[in-house]
Every structure is written in C-alpha cells, then in structure tokens.
Design a protein around this motif. Structure first.
Motif, mmCIF file in Angstrom:
data_model
loop_
_atom_site.group_PDB
_atom_site.id
_atom_site.type_symbol
_atom_site.label_atom_id
_atom_site.label_comp_id
_atom_site.label_asym_id
_atom_site.label_seq_id
_atom_site.Cartn_x
_atom_site.Cartn_y
_atom_site.Cartn_z
ATOM 1 N N THR A 189 16.407 4.484 -7.659
ATOM 2 C CA THR A 189 15.243 4.631 -8.555
ATOM 3 C C THR A 189 14.096 3.717 -8.123
ATOM 4 O O THR A 189 12.922 4.084 -8.256
ATOM 5 C CB THR A 189 15.646 4.313 -10.017
ATOM 6 N N HIS A 190 14.446 2.525 -7.599
ATOM 7 C CA HIS A 190 13.388 1.614 -7.148
ATOM 8 C C HIS A 190 12.547 2.271 -6.057
ATOM 9 O O HIS A 190 11.309 2.216 -6.103
ATOM 10 C CB HIS A 190 14.004 0.314 -6.619
ATOM 11 N N TRP A 191 13.201 2.928 -5.101
ATOM 12 C CA TRP A 191 12.446 3.574 -4.012
ATOM 13 C C TRP A 191 11.721 4.812 -4.508
ATOM 14 O O TRP A 191 10.627 5.136 -4.040
ATOM 15 C CB TRP A 191 13.368 3.913 -2.836
ATOM 16 N N LYS A 192 12.341 5.501 -5.502
ATOM 17 C CA LYS A 192 11.660 6.659 -6.090
ATOM 18 C C LYS A 192 10.406 6.223 -6.847
ATOM 19 O O LYS A 192 9.415 6.944 -6.907
ATOM 20 C CB LYS A 192 12.609 7.369 -7.070
ATOM 21 N N LEU A 216 1.159 10.358 0.226
ATOM 22 C CA LEU A 216 1.389 9.161 -0.588
ATOM 23 C C LEU A 216 2.491 8.260 -0.043
ATOM 24 O O LEU A 216 2.359 7.036 -0.061
ATOM 25 C CB LEU A 216 1.730 9.551 -2.021
ATOM 26 N N ILE A 217 3.585 8.868 0.430
ATOM 27 C CA ILE A 217 4.733 8.049 0.855
ATOM 28 C C ILE A 217 4.358 7.112 2.013
ATOM 29 O O ILE A 217 4.623 5.911 1.929
ATOM 30 C CB ILE A 217 5.963 8.937 1.174
ATOM 31 N N VAL A 248 4.378 3.038 1.777
ATOM 32 C CA VAL A 248 5.206 2.240 2.695
ATOM 33 C C VAL A 248 4.325 1.198 3.398
ATOM 34 O O VAL A 248 4.703 0.028 3.525
ATOM 35 C CB VAL A 248 5.927 3.149 3.717
ATOM 36 N N MET A 249 3.131 1.630 3.829
ATOM 37 C CA MET A 249 2.209 0.667 4.465
ATOM 38 C C MET A 249 1.788 -0.399 3.453
ATOM 39 O O MET A 249 1.701 -1.579 3.790
ATOM 40 C CB MET A 249 0.984 1.400 5.018
ATOM 41 N N GLY A 250 1.568 0.011 2.207
ATOM 42 C CA GLY A 250 1.196 -0.936 1.148
ATOM 43 C C GLY A 250 2.263 -1.989 0.925
ATOM 44 O O GLY A 250 1.960 -3.147 0.633
ATOM 45 N N MET A 251 3.533 -1.582 1.096
ATOM 46 C CA MET A 251 4.656 -2.520 0.950
ATOM 47 C C MET A 251 4.540 -3.676 1.934
ATOM 48 O O MET A 251 4.845 -4.825 1.605
ATOM 49 C CB MET A 251 5.952 -1.779 1.260
ATOM 50 N N PHE A 252 4.120 -3.371 3.168
ATOM 51 C CA PHE A 252 4.025 -4.401 4.203
ATOM 52 C C PHE A 252 2.700 -5.161 4.126
ATOM 53 O O PHE A 252 2.618 -6.306 4.578
ATOM 54 C CB PHE A 252 4.187 -3.774 5.597
ATOM 55 N N VAL A 272 -5.347 2.677 2.504
ATOM 56 C CA VAL A 272 -4.243 1.973 1.835
ATOM 57 C C VAL A 272 -4.797 0.945 0.851
ATOM 58 O O VAL A 272 -4.349 0.853 -0.300
ATOM 59 C CB VAL A 272 -3.323 1.290 2.878
ATOM 60 N N GLY A 273 -5.798 0.180 1.290
ATOM 61 C CA GLY A 273 -6.382 -0.853 0.434
ATOM 62 C C GLY A 273 -6.995 -0.273 -0.819
ATOM 63 O O GLY A 273 -6.760 -0.762 -1.926
ATOM 64 N N PHE A 274 -7.772 0.789 -0.655
ATOM 65 C CA PHE A 274 -8.423 1.389 -1.833
ATOM 66 C C PHE A 274 -7.417 2.105 -2.732
ATOM 67 O O PHE A 274 -7.614 2.184 -3.940
ATOM 68 C CB PHE A 274 -9.555 2.334 -1.396
#
Lengths: 317, 107
Positions: free
Chosen positions: A203-206, A221-222, A226-230, B95-97
């Motif tokens: 559920t965390h990854w979902k 979005l995915i 994923v990029m946002g995570m890093f 990504v930032g926005f």
C-alpha cells in the motif's frame, strides 16, 4: 627579436613563479573548507574491497561529535535519574526542553499523535548530531593548536608533527557532501519505513500515486513520483552542505582581503589597515550570522525530515 | 491536514510568574510573559505551517539541480552536446512543479 622573445618568456615564467609563491586565496579557502586529502589522513588504515578506509579529518570529527553527544547526554540523564528529582535542573532542564520542543513542535504536527514517539528519537538524533557538527566547525580548535605549534613550539609548517596533520582541511563535517548524503540516505529509508509501517509495504508504494486515474496518466506519474523520491534526499544533501560551506567561504574571502591588499600594494600597513577597518568587522558580523545559521540548518533538516516522514504516513491525494 | 493543532512550545510561561512562584509576579511581568508566550506560539505556528512550503521549495530546486546534473553527466558520457542537460532541466522542472502542485492541492 629572438632575444626579446626569450626575455618575455623568462619574464612570464618569473611572474608565474611569483604568483605560485604569493598568497593564493582560492587555494587557501578550498583547503580550509574541504576534507583532508587521502594522502594526508589522520590515521592510515588499509584498503578493503578497493576502498581506502583511512580516517580523514571529517571522519574524525564525526566520531568526536558522536562520542561527545553520547557521553554528555548519557551522563546527564543518568545523573538526573540517580538523583531521583521530579523536576530537572541545569543542563538536564535544557535537554528536556529541547527534547520536548522537537517532539511537540516538529514531529507531532507532521507525523501525528499515533506515531510521534516512534519517530521522535530519529529526528532528535539527527537534530543534535547536525547541530553539534555545525557548531564545532565554528570553533577554531585546530587553528589555535597550529598557532601554538608555530609560535610557541617553533615547528615549521612543513614539519612532520601531529598538529600539522590536523591542519589539513576544515572541521565542519556537515560541509562535506558525503556526510550530508549519508544523513539524507537515513531520511530516505526512514520515509519508506514510515510509509510501510503505517500502511503496509504494498500500500505504501501504491500510495505514491493517486488512485482511480486513467492508465495513461500513470505512465507519466509513476516516473515523476519515483524521481521525486530521490529528489527529496538530494535537496536535503545539497542544502545543508552548501549552507555550511558558504558561510566559511564568505568569512575566509573577507579575511583574505588583508593578504591580497598586502600582496598587490606591497604594503603590510595597508593590509593591516584593511584588516582592522573592513575585514575584521565584516568577519565578526558574518560569524555572528553563522551562529544563527548553525541552529537554523539543523532545525530545517529535521523539519524537512519530519515533513517527508509525515507525507508518507498521512497520505492525501 | 496534519492531524493535530498547534502545540505550545513554552507552556510553562503561561502558568509561571517571573519569580517562578505562582501568584508572586506583578501585573506587568504577567503581561510581558503573556506577550512573550503568545509571540513564541505565533512564531512556532508560522514555522510549523512553513514546513510543507519549505519542503516544496527545496524539492523544486533539488529536482532541477539533480536532473540537470544527471543530464549533463549523460552529455559527457554520450557526447550529446547539451541535449541531456536540456532534457534533464525540463524533467527537473516537471518533477519540481509536480511536488509543488501536490503541496498546494493538499493545502
């Protein structure tokens, strides 16, 4: 013509040699803010799996800070417990206030009441560790030792002494990008663990993406998520290290004016004059600002860590 | 949104007078204590509210730097002059926005 050319070449070589001999502000500043090089470590250790495990100055500072915090905090709490006093006093009072403030003003609003006591120890440890690492960088411990070595003990700067080995590189471990990257890596995994503990692994990854959207949206979005995570730990890494390096560079650049004026105008009096009228007051002012920066940066790192952990726990899409 | 309301950072200032003995302080010291407590509470509340905004701001900058840097490294590796950098910077902006938009939508 050729004689003139040879003279020009000699003159250029002399100038180059002179520049090498003279004061090089950039070199001095970089040497001060960077870690000690691996060919001048504090302690030589063998290579394991191709990695040099020699202890450099920043590693030593990390160990010193960890040992200092462990001893001071443990001894304070043990002494308080042994006294059997309901109301703490002195340093224990300050420590209790700090712990309560971090828990109530940083962790609780972001993480929530249910998991506040789970995540406060991590956030508090990060805060204290970063704060002491930042603060110790403002104390010129090894510079004072160097002065004693030069002017009291009479050792030259090329002498093979222990103090000379300490004088390579700065003492602010949090100005080293490797250190802040390691701290941000802890935050990175804490975010994943927090989400997994709160919602379960799958559920965390979902939860990374909102549910109920058309499938082509997920293709976009995915990868973004994923990029946002890093990006989050990267932002933490760069922000802390850059802020801690920037202040030191500013102070050293201003103090370098003394030597630059001395060299350019070949006048020690002018250099001293600039030092006392411009460089010293400005350096004192920026050092005072640095005291605030030391606390603010530790606070911001822990605040952002709490916000990111809270975002993994309190998911709203 | 974050589950709980503001928590006073200095609860003792509301209940104690300057001397530390309840009821022993003057009216003026009580007023100054109240002013200090409310100021600190207000500061704490502002800082608490700024947390998500700061996170979004740093993520925006971090995304552009990280992905732009990765694009630049790709350019050096593949000798594709500047295409990697431009793509990385654009991806960083996206990504930032996106992270910034998430913060605003939540608020």
């Amino acid at each position: 013509m050729s004689v003139q050319h040879e003279e020009d070449v000699h003159h250029a070589a002399d100038l180059e040699h002179g520049a090498e001999e003279g004061f090089n502000a950039g070199e001095v500043i970089i040497e001060h803010v960077s870690n000690s090089p691996l060919d001048h470590p504090i302690l030589h250790l063998p290579h394991i799996a191709g990695i040099d495990f020699s202890v450099t100055k920043h590693v030593m500072m990390l160990w010193l800070v960890a040992a200092f915090l462990f001893l001071v905090v443990t001894m304070t709490i043990r002494r308080h417990l042994s006294q059997d006093k309901p109301i703490p006093s002195g340093f224990m009072n300050a420590l209790e206030w700090l712990v309560q403030s971090i828990r109530d003003s940083i962790v609780l609003p972001n993480v929530g009441t249910k998991l506040v006591n789970t995540w406060t120890p991590l956030v508090l440890t990060l805060f204290l560790f970063i704060l002491v690492c930042n603060a110790i960088g403002l104390v010129p411990i090894f510079e004072v030792l160097g002065l004693i070595d030069r002017f009291v003990l009479g050792n030259g700067h090329e002498a093979e002494s222990l103090i000379n080995s300490f004088l390579h590189g700065g003492t602010t471990a949090t100005a080293n990008y490797n250190v802040t990257a390691a701290l941000a890596t802890i935050t990175f995994f804490a975010i994943i663990v927090a989400g997994t503990m709160a919602h379960g692994f799958v559920t965390h990854w979902k939860n990374l993406v909102p549910s109920g959207l058309a499938w082509p949206i997920y293709i976009l979005l995915i990868p973004i998520e994923v990029m946002g995570m890093f990006v989050k730990p990267f932002a933490l890494t760069m922000r802390l290290a850059a802020n801690m390096t920037g202040g030191h560079i500013a102070i050293l650049s201003i103090l370098s004016l003394v030597f630059i004026f001395n060299q350019v105008f070949e006048s020690a009096a002018l250099g001293m004059g600039v030092g006392f009228t411009v460089a010293l007051p400005l350096a004192v002012g920026i050092s005072a600002l640095e005291i605030i920066v030391v606390m603010v940066q530790a606070y911001v790192f822990t605040l952002l860590t709490s916000v990111f952990i809270g975002m993994a726990i309190n998911v709203h899409h | 949104m974050w589950g709980v309301g503001p928590v006073p950072i200095v609860p003792s200032l509301d209940t104690l007078s300057c001397s530390g003995v309840p009821g022993a302080g003057t009216l003026m010291s009580d007023q100054s204590n109240h002013f200090l407590a409310s100021s600190l509470n207000s500061l704490q509340e502002n800082v608490r509210r700024s947390g998500p905004a700061a996170a979004a701001g740093y993520t925006l900058t971090g995304a552009i730097l990280l992905l732009g840097g990765l694009g630049h490294l790709f350019d050096r590796w593949a000798t594709t002059s500047h295409w990697g950098l431009v793509t990385g910077l654009l991806l960083g902006l996206v990504v930032g926005f996106y992270e910034l938009a998430k913060t605003i939508w939540k608020a």
